[in-house]
Design an enzyme around this catalytic site. Structure first.
Site, PDB file in Angstrom:
ATOM      1  N   ASP A 129      -2.411   8.704   7.695  1.00 41.22           N
ATOM      2  CA  ASP A 129      -3.425   7.889   8.367  1.00 41.22           C
ATOM      3  C   ASP A 129      -2.738   7.009   9.400  1.00 41.22           C
ATOM      4  O   ASP A 129      -1.627   7.311   9.837  1.00 41.22           O
ATOM      5  CB  ASP A 129      -4.254   7.086   7.352  1.00 41.22           C
ATOM      6  CG  ASP A 129      -3.429   6.086   6.546  1.00 41.22           C
ATOM      7  OD1 ASP A 129      -2.271   5.812   6.920  1.00 41.22           O
ATOM      8  OD2 ASP A 129      -3.949   5.575   5.534  1.00 41.22           O
ATOM      9  N   HIS A 182       0.330   5.219   7.010  1.00 47.32           N
ATOM     10  CA  HIS A 182       1.042   5.724   5.839  1.00 47.32           C
ATOM     11  C   HIS A 182       1.489   7.174   6.000  1.00 47.32           C
ATOM     12  O   HIS A 182       0.805   7.975   6.634  1.00 47.32           O
ATOM     13  CB  HIS A 182       0.138   5.615   4.600  1.00 47.32           C
ATOM     14  CG  HIS A 182      -0.387   4.238   4.373  1.00 47.32           C
ATOM     15  ND1 HIS A 182      -1.634   3.835   4.808  1.00 47.32           N
ATOM     16  CD2 HIS A 182       0.179   3.161   3.770  1.00 47.32           C
ATOM     17  CE1 HIS A 182      -1.812   2.564   4.484  1.00 47.32           C
ATOM     18  NE2 HIS A 182      -0.732   2.131   3.860  1.00 47.32           N
ATOM     19  N   SER A 199       0.808  -1.223   0.000  1.00 49.40           N
ATOM     20  CA  SER A 199       0.000   0.000   0.000  1.00 49.40           C
ATOM     21  C   SER A 199       0.841   1.272   0.000  1.00 49.40           C
ATOM     22  O   SER A 199       0.338   2.342  -0.313  1.00 49.40           O
ATOM     23  CB  SER A 199      -0.944   0.020   1.210  1.00 49.40           C
ATOM     24  OG  SER A 199      -0.215  -0.019   2.422  1.00 49.40           O
TER      25      SER A 199
END
Length: 401
Positions: free
Chosen positions: A364, A367, A75
């Site tokens: 977040d 990340h 991600s």
């Protein structure tokens, strides 16, 4: 690393995951002891773009410095490959992409990822996801590279299964092989081999093999392997996977180490006193060390190939050590999320993020913000051997075998 989709089931699952991983511990010693820096990290906030862009192009402004870049990862670099999966790991909704010109795309960021910054520095366009390249009317979109990264993916095929759909590294390699079959007819075998030999292959794997495998209570991995055995297992698989890419024509590899995870908002949220968890970083340190050794070994054993190691761990640690030097003032919580440190549940659809995103290190629960991603991309591109070993990406692009 991964974020959720929109369902209530997703929220409940992530609450359980956030509460059930590694036990946080607090150590009295310095968390980020200062390394012998060679002053190669970008200096100050002026070196980080504020809104989707590095402001630089590769090749001295005369076009791309490499034919293409192909990206494999999780991600941290996913740009939409999970969008069409039945997956709890998606970011194709606001406020993700709030500072990205195209809006939400599947990037787990408010804007650019690290590989977006690198692509721009190389003079390349932002890469299409594998979904976009596969669905294009022509193969032109794949000629300058493709991004195969998938949130929740790992080196091991079973990593990230709590999030259901994801594309493990082995499958990402198969997807790359499909791309080669698609563009071979357009370029011809000889020209394709030449182009691949001069292209950049960026690989950033391993974070989820810890966060969403080894540290998950519903996995038996910790009962099967101690930390050293597990890092050895991962690097054995990693070596075979990178060799597979070499056998498909890859020659210039950028291998990104796993970044420091001790102080991400999710780890702080698990600690009753909101402190970092150094034990998590102590767990991944042997993996990073062995990956760097793997780079040396493959450089010695793969003819006409060059692999470089990007020390994401040290780069993130530097930002956390000296946040004010880089224009950051919020280090202990995410810009978007729910619960303590905005890290218990990560950024859900239409949550209101912080307005001053350029001052936050974390976007977040897991990340970095765009500004951190751009800093890391610049450091990987032009940093010294303290950050990019044995050379940086700019030098790798110009390397002659």
């Amino acid at each position: 690393m991964a974020a959720p989709s929109t369902s209530t089931a997703t929220v409940l699952l992530l609450v359980l995951l956030a509460c059930g991983g590694a036990t946080a511990q607090v150590f009295p010693r310095p968390l980020f002891p200062r390394a012998p820096w060679n002053f190669t990290f970008p200096n100050g906030p002026g070196d980080a773009a504020g809104a989707s862009g590095t402001g630089a192009t590769g090749g001295g402004g005369g076009g791309p410095s490499v034919p293409a870049m192909f990206v494999f990862g999780d991600s941290l670099t996913d740009n939409g490959n999970n969008n069409d999966l039945t997956s709890l790991a998606k970011a194709n909704y606001l406020p993700y992409g709030i500072d990205f010109a195209g809006g939400p795309t599947g990037r787990f960021s408010n804007g650019y990822t690290m590989v977006d910054a690198i692509a721009e520095l190389l003079g390349l366009p932002l890469l299409p996801s594998n979904n976009e390249a596969s669905n294009a009317d022509s193969d032109a979109g794949a000629l300058q590279g493709v991004n195969y990264a998938s949130a929740a993916a790992g080196i091991l095929d079973n990593t990230g299964q709590n999030f259901v759909g994801r594309i493990p590294f082995n499958q990402q390699i198969k997807n790359f092989q499909t791309t080669l079959n698609q563009i071979k007819g357009k370029l011809g075998a000889g020209k394709l081999a030449s182009s691949l030999g001069r292209s950049i292959f960026y690989v950033g794997m391993g974070s989820n093999d810890y966060l969403n495998n080894y540290l998950m209570p519903n996995y038996n991995t910790r009962n099967e392997y101690n930390g050293d055995q597990y890092s050895t297992l991962l690097v054995q698989h990693y070596t075979k996977q990178l060799t597979s890419l070499y056998n498909l024509g890859a020659r210039r590899f950028v291998i990104a180490g796993v970044g420091s995870m001790a102080c991400i908002p999710n780890m702080r949220a698990r600690n009753p006193t909101n402190m970092c968890s150094p034990d998590v970083d102590e767990l991944i340190a042997p993996f990073n060390s062995k990956v760097k050794g793997m780079v040396d070994s493959l450089n010695a054993n793969l003819p006409r190939a060059k692999l470089i190691y990007i020390d994401n761990f040290e780069m993130i640690s530097e930002v956390l050590r000296s946040p004010f030097n880089y224009g950051f003032s919020v280090v202990d919580r995410g810009c978007c999320g729910i619960g303590r440190n905005r890290g218990v549940i990560t950024c859900l659809p239409f949550l209101r993020p912080c307005p001053n995103r350029n001052t936050y290190i974390f976007w977040d629960a897991f990340h970095p913000t765009e500004r951190v991603n751009v800093l890391l991309g610049k450091a990987a591109y032009s940093g010294g051997t303290d950050l990019a070993y044995p050379m940086n990406i700019q030098q790798l692009a110009a390397w002659q075998p």
